[in-house]
Design an enzyme around this catalytic site. Structure first.
Site, PDB file in Angstrom:
ATOM      1  N   ASN A  34       0.830  -1.215   0.000  1.00 30.94           N
ATOM      2  CA  ASN A  34       0.000   0.000   0.000  1.00 30.94           C
ATOM      3  C   ASN A  34       0.865   1.267   0.000  1.00 30.94           C
ATOM      4  OD1 ASN A  34       0.979   0.031   2.590  1.00 30.94           O
ATOM      5  ND2 ASN A  34      -1.014   0.048   3.615  1.00 30.94           N
ATOM      6  N   ILE A  61      -3.763  -4.651   2.599  1.00 29.23           N
ATOM      7  CA  ILE A  61      -4.182  -6.049   2.781  1.00 29.23           C
ATOM      8  C   ILE A  61      -5.271  -6.176   3.849  1.00 29.23           C
ATOM      9  CG2 ILE A  61      -3.330  -8.393   3.309  1.00 29.23           C
ATOM     10  CD1 ILE A  61      -0.571  -7.280   2.449  1.00 29.23           C
ATOM     11  N   SER A 127      10.810 -11.869  14.140  1.00 30.41           N
ATOM     12  CA  SER A 127      11.899 -11.011  14.607  1.00 30.41           C
ATOM     13  C   SER A 127      12.531 -11.574  15.871  1.00 30.41           C
ATOM     14  CB  SER A 127      11.314  -9.630  14.911  1.00 30.41           C
ATOM     15  OG  SER A 127      12.230  -8.838  15.607  1.00 30.41           O
ATOM     16  N   TYR A 152       4.661  -3.677  19.080  1.00 29.77           N
ATOM     17  CA  TYR A 152       5.204  -4.258  17.843  1.00 29.77           C
ATOM     18  C   TYR A 152       5.674  -5.691  18.099  1.00 29.77           C
ATOM     19  CZ  TYR A 152       8.632  -5.545  14.328  1.00 29.77           C
ATOM     20  OH  TYR A 152       9.340  -6.240  13.384  1.00 29.77           O
ATOM     21  N   LYS A 156       4.369  -9.643  16.683  1.00 29.50           N
ATOM     22  CA  LYS A 156       5.140 -10.749  16.089  1.00 29.50           C
ATOM     23  C   LYS A 156       4.856 -12.048  16.846  1.00 29.50           C
ATOM     24  CE  LYS A 156       6.980  -8.516  12.744  1.00 29.50           C
ATOM     25  NZ  LYS A 156       6.454  -8.725  11.391  1.00 29.50           N
ATOM     26  N   PHE A 221      23.794   5.251  22.326  1.00 28.99           N
ATOM     27  CA  PHE A 221      22.901   5.163  23.492  1.00 28.99           C
ATOM     28  C   PHE A 221      23.495   4.302  24.603  1.00 28.99           C
ATOM     29  CE2 PHE A 221      19.430   5.713  20.090  1.00 28.99           C
ATOM     30  CZ  PHE A 221      19.422   7.091  20.242  1.00 28.99           C
TER      31      PHE A 221
HETATM   32  P1  NAD Z   1       9.331  -1.904   5.373  1.00 25.48           P
HETATM   33  O1  NAD Z   1       8.463  -0.943   6.097  1.00 25.48           O
HETATM   34  O2  NAD Z   1      10.439  -1.376   4.547  1.00 25.48           O
HETATM   35  O3  NAD Z   1       8.424  -2.838   4.437  1.00 25.48           O
HETATM   36  C1  NAD Z   1       7.109  -3.205   4.772  1.00 25.48           C
HETATM   37  C2  NAD Z   1       6.227  -2.860   3.594  1.00 25.48           C
HETATM   38  O4  NAD Z   1       4.889  -3.250   3.865  1.00 25.48           O
HETATM   39  C3  NAD Z   1       6.198  -1.363   3.278  1.00 25.48           C
HETATM   40  O5  NAD Z   1       6.523  -1.180   1.922  1.00 25.48           O
HETATM   41  C4  NAD Z   1       4.760  -0.947   3.574  1.00 25.48           C
HETATM   42  O6  NAD Z   1       4.325   0.070   2.704  1.00 25.48           O
HETATM   43  C5  NAD Z   1       3.998  -2.249   3.409  1.00 25.48           C
HETATM   44  N1  NAD Z   1       2.777  -2.405   4.197  1.00 25.48           N
HETATM   45  C6  NAD Z   1       2.627  -2.259   5.533  1.00 25.48           C
HETATM   46  N2  NAD Z   1       1.367  -2.543   5.893  1.00 25.48           N
HETATM   47  C7  NAD Z   1       0.703  -2.885   4.758  1.00 25.48           C
HETATM   48  C8  NAD Z   1      -0.627  -3.286   4.481  1.00 25.48           C
HETATM   49  N3  NAD Z   1      -1.566  -3.375   5.447  1.00 25.48           N
HETATM   50  N4  NAD Z   1      -0.966  -3.564   3.207  1.00 25.48           N
HETATM   51  C9  NAD Z   1      -0.058  -3.472   2.216  1.00 25.48           C
HETATM   52  N5  NAD Z   1       1.212  -3.093   2.415  1.00 25.48           N
HETATM   53  C10 NAD Z   1       1.587  -2.806   3.686  1.00 25.48           C
HETATM   54  O7  NAD Z   1       9.875  -2.951   6.445  1.00 25.48           O
HETATM   55  P2  NAD Z   1      11.031  -4.048   6.328  1.00 25.48           P
HETATM   56  O8  NAD Z   1      12.179  -3.584   7.126  1.00 25.48           O
HETATM   57  O9  NAD Z   1      11.218  -4.435   4.927  1.00 25.48           O
HETATM   58  O10 NAD Z   1      10.358  -5.229   7.144  1.00 25.48           O
HETATM   59  C11 NAD Z   1       9.646  -6.266   6.501  1.00 25.48           C
HETATM   60  C12 NAD Z   1       9.117  -7.222   7.547  1.00 25.48           C
HETATM   61  O11 NAD Z   1      10.210  -7.732   8.310  1.00 25.48           O
HETATM   62  C13 NAD Z   1       8.144  -6.599   8.547  1.00 25.48           C
HETATM   63  O12 NAD Z   1       7.146  -7.551   8.854  1.00 25.48           O
HETATM   64  C14 NAD Z   1       9.019  -6.354   9.758  1.00 25.48           C
HETATM   65  O13 NAD Z   1       8.274  -6.351  10.946  1.00 25.48           O
HETATM   66  C15 NAD Z   1       9.948  -7.543   9.696  1.00 25.48           C
HETATM   67  N6  NAD Z   1      11.231  -7.335  10.379  1.00 25.48           N
HETATM   68  C16 NAD Z   1      11.984  -6.255  10.039  1.00 25.48           C
HETATM   69  C17 NAD Z   1      13.192  -6.033  10.697  1.00 25.48           C
HETATM   70  C18 NAD Z   1      14.030  -4.827  10.379  1.00 25.48           C
HETATM   71  O14 NAD Z   1      14.863  -4.446  11.205  1.00 25.48           O
HETATM   72  N7  NAD Z   1      13.873  -4.187   9.217  1.00 25.48           N
HETATM   73  C19 NAD Z   1      13.614  -6.935  11.683  1.00 25.48           C
HETATM   74  C20 NAD Z   1      12.819  -8.039  11.991  1.00 25.48           C
HETATM   75  C21 NAD Z   1      11.618  -8.223  11.326  1.00 25.48           C
HETATM   76  C1  WQD Z   2      20.911  -1.100  17.339  1.00 27.85           C
HETATM   77  C2  WQD Z   2      21.867  -0.627  18.427  1.00 27.85           C
HETATM   78  C3  WQD Z   2      20.932   1.008  19.940  1.00 27.85           C
HETATM   79  C4  WQD Z   2      20.462   4.195  17.020  1.00 27.85           C
HETATM   80  C5  WQD Z   2      15.259  -2.911  16.308  1.00 27.85           C
HETATM   81  C6  WQD Z   2      13.955  -3.485  16.786  1.00 27.85           C
HETATM   82  C7  WQD Z   2      13.919  -4.969  16.575  1.00 27.85           C
HETATM   83  C8  WQD Z   2      14.235  -5.328  15.124  1.00 27.85           C
HETATM   84  C9  WQD Z   2      15.479  -4.667  14.658  1.00 27.85           C
HETATM   85  C10 WQD Z   2      12.170  -5.480  13.907  1.00 27.85           C
HETATM   86  C11 WQD Z   2      21.201  -0.486  19.793  1.00 27.85           C
HETATM   87  C12 WQD Z   2      22.077   1.590  19.146  1.00 27.85           C
HETATM   88  C13 WQD Z   2      20.761   2.978  17.612  1.00 27.85           C
HETATM   89  C14 WQD Z   2      21.182   5.349  17.387  1.00 27.85           C
HETATM   90  C15 WQD Z   2      22.491   4.001  18.895  1.00 27.85           C
HETATM   91  N1  WQD Z   2      13.218  -4.843  14.236  1.00 27.85           N
HETATM   92  N2  WQD Z   2      21.754   2.896  18.533  1.00 27.85           N
HETATM   93  N3  WQD Z   2      22.190   5.198  18.310  1.00 27.85           N
HETATM   94  O1  WQD Z   2      17.033  -1.786  18.706  1.00 27.85           O
HETATM   95  O2  WQD Z   2      18.491  -3.745  18.052  1.00 27.85           O
HETATM   96  O3  WQD Z   2      16.300  -3.501  17.040  1.00 27.85           O
HETATM   97  O4  WQD Z   2      15.439  -3.261  14.930  1.00 27.85           O
HETATM   98  O5  WQD Z   2      11.733  -6.518  14.273  1.00 27.85           O
HETATM   99  O6  WQD Z   2      12.669  -5.404  16.928  1.00 27.85           O
HETATM  100  O7  WQD Z   2      13.848  -3.200  18.161  1.00 27.85           O
HETATM  101  O8  WQD Z   2      18.071  -1.902  16.395  1.00 27.85           O
HETATM  102  O9  WQD Z   2      19.200  -0.335  14.895  1.00 27.85           O
HETATM  103  O10 WQD Z   2      17.551   0.568  16.593  1.00 27.85           O
HETATM  104  O11 WQD Z   2      19.735  -0.306  17.369  1.00 27.85           O
HETATM  105  O12 WQD Z   2      23.399   3.933  19.721  1.00 27.85           O
HETATM  106  O13 WQD Z   2      20.942   6.459  16.915  1.00 27.85           O
HETATM  107  O14 WQD Z   2      22.311   0.691  18.087  1.00 27.85           O
HETATM  108  O15 WQD Z   2      20.969   1.452  21.265  1.00 27.85           O
HETATM  109  O16 WQD Z   2      22.132  -0.878  20.737  1.00 27.85           O
HETATM  110  P1  WQD Z   2      17.488  -2.710  17.681  1.00 27.85           P
HETATM  111  P2  WQD Z   2      18.591  -0.423  16.251  1.00 27.85           P
END
Ligand code: NAD
Ligand code: WQD
Length: 346
Positions: A34, A61, A127, A152, A156, A221
């Site tokens: 979206n 979705i 995650s 969040y 998950k 941090f």
């Molecule tokens: P992102 O935000 O770049 O990608 C998610 C996409 O989903 C976006 O393009 C958004 O527009 C779309 N979207 C969200 N809700 C929607 C909906 N209801 N209908 C249609 N489209 C929708 O995020 P990402 O970093 O690519 O993460 C992808 C997945 O991986 C997510 O489920 C996220 O929770 C999970 N994840 C990400 C990380 C991370 O650090 N990036 C870590 C662990 C898990």
């Molecule tokens: C990494 C480290 C901060 C920014 C998050 C979500 C987790 C997963 C991945 C989705 C930490 C430090 C950060 C800054 C800093 N996402 N930091 N200065 O917190 O491990 O995880 O993303 O599922 O659920 O919580 O990732 O990249 O935010 O931080 O010092 O400006 O960098 O304290 O130690 P995090 P992050």
């Protein structure tokens, strides 16, 4: 005929890299997004790398009727990779209902559609956040799930439970949940990468934006944690390596190699890296000094977490191959490329 894979959230960060890997492996990709957290231009990047522009449908979705119409249109989908979700931990504490509504409803709608249209396989983006601060490091898939520290993280955990229960109740359905550690970096072509909207929360985009002069200074941090240099430790995984694991998970299900109808894999490098080591890596690959200062701890931060990826290594035949510097360089190249395209950004 190539197998058609539905990639939800496919214009997002991890979804776009996965679309590239799928296309390069000969799959046909259709994306639903979206564009709530991504841009349509991402399709140009995917096309520039692969020579193929994936089919794209822009809608939410959570809109069941629209999703139904989509499945009526694409009747030959073999499997789904479900990335679409809201993902900002901090925002989820401010807007919990938005997170529960979007992340849970989107999954439930998809599963309903998959059952109705006989699509048997789903790969789900989970995650490492489900582990909280684990008692034992490195963390295996057997580590207990701790009470979620954010809405969040809770979505998950609940999504995994929804998958487990739905698969159990429906013999024709199988799922793989991939628990990502900290995805970073970009495609080496610099045609696609992470696009944080506004000031980044995550470390690597903040580092590269500081490096390029968009932010004056990186706040580290806290340096009073019980770690060798006092800063937090994470398992930073290259996004292309991560994308490849999704292709393997899809092939595993299509070829009936799964050991159970619901499987869970940690996706990490198995290497813990501190915040200061991340800064050093950036300085090495960019040749620039990074302006940073130590500030107070960020509330809710886990002290240290890194993966034991043995199960994924053995069962999927997958390992995170890229070095940290290689990955950091890809993030830096992407930052520079993006700055050239959008010098006006703030
Ligand atoms: P992102 O935000 O770049 O990608 C998610 C996409 O989903 C976006 O393009 C958004 O527009 C779309 N979207 C969200 N809700 C929607 C909906 N209801 N209908 C249609 N489209 C929708 O995020 P990402 O970093 O690519 O993460 C992808 C997945 O991986 C997510 O489920 C996220 O929770 C999970 N994840 C990400 C990380 C991370 O650090 N990036 C870590 C662990 C898990
Ligand atoms: C990494 C480290 C901060 C920014 C998050 C979500 C987790 C997963 C991945 C989705 C930490 C430090 C950060 C800054 C800093 N996402 N930091 N200065 O917190 O491990 O995880 O993303 O599922 O659920 O919580 O990732 O990249 O935010 O931080 O010092 O400006 O960098 O304290 O130690 P995090 P992050």
């Amino acid at each position: 005929m190539a197998d058609r894979i539905l990639v939800t959230g496919g214009t997002g960060y991890i979804g776009s890299h996965t679309a590239v890997e799928l296309i390069q492996k000969g799959f046909e990709v259709v994306i639903i997004d979206n564009l709530s957290n991504s841009y349509i231009d991402t399709l140009d990047g995917i096309e520039a790398i692969t020579g193929v522009r994936p089919a794209f449908a822009q809608f939410d979705i959570c809109d069941r009727a629209r999703l139904q119409a989509f499945f009526e249109q694409y009747t030959d989908i073999r499997a789904v990779i479900h990335f679409a979700a809201c993902k900002a931990v901090g925002e989820s504490t401010q807007k919990p209902l938005m997170y529960y509504r979007n992340n849970l409803n989107s999954l439930m709608n998809l599963l309903d559609g998959m059952l109705q249209y006989h699509i048997p396989y789903i790969v789900f983006s989970s995650s490492c956040t489900v582990y909280g601060q684990p008692d034992v490091l490195p963390v295996t898939e057997q580590a207990p799930i701790k009470p979620a520290t954010s809405p969040y993280g809770n979505t998950k955990q609940i999504c995994e439970a929804i998958l487990r229960d739905t698969v159990k109740a429906n013999e024709g359905l199988a799922a793989i949940a991939l628990r990502y550690f900290n995805p970073i970096g970009a495609h080496p072509s610099a045609c696609i990468g992470e696009l944080p909207i506004g000031v980044p929360n995550n470390l690597v985009p903040f580092i590269t934006q500081t490096g390029i002069g968009l932010r004056p200074c990186l706040n580290v941090f806290g340096n009073d944690y019980n770690t060798p240099d006092g800063t937090n430790i994470r398992d930073y995984i290259n996004v292309v390596d991560l994308a490849k694991a999704h292709v393997i998970a899809i092939e595993r299900m299509l070829r009936h190699k799964s050991k159970a109808n619901f499987e869970i894999f940690n996706l990490g490098t198995g290497r813990g890296v501190s915040v200061l080591e991340m800064i050093q890596s950036f300085e090495r690959v960019s040749g620039r000094k990074l302006n940073y200062k130590i500030t107070g701890r960020r509330p809710g931060d886990t002290e240290q977490v890194w993966a034991d990826p043995t199960y994924a290594n053995q069962e999927l035949g997958w390992t995170a191959e890229s070095s940290l510097d290689e990955t950091m360089l890809s993030a830096w190249k992407w930052e520079q490329h993006y700055q050239q395209l959008h010098p006006e950004r703030k």
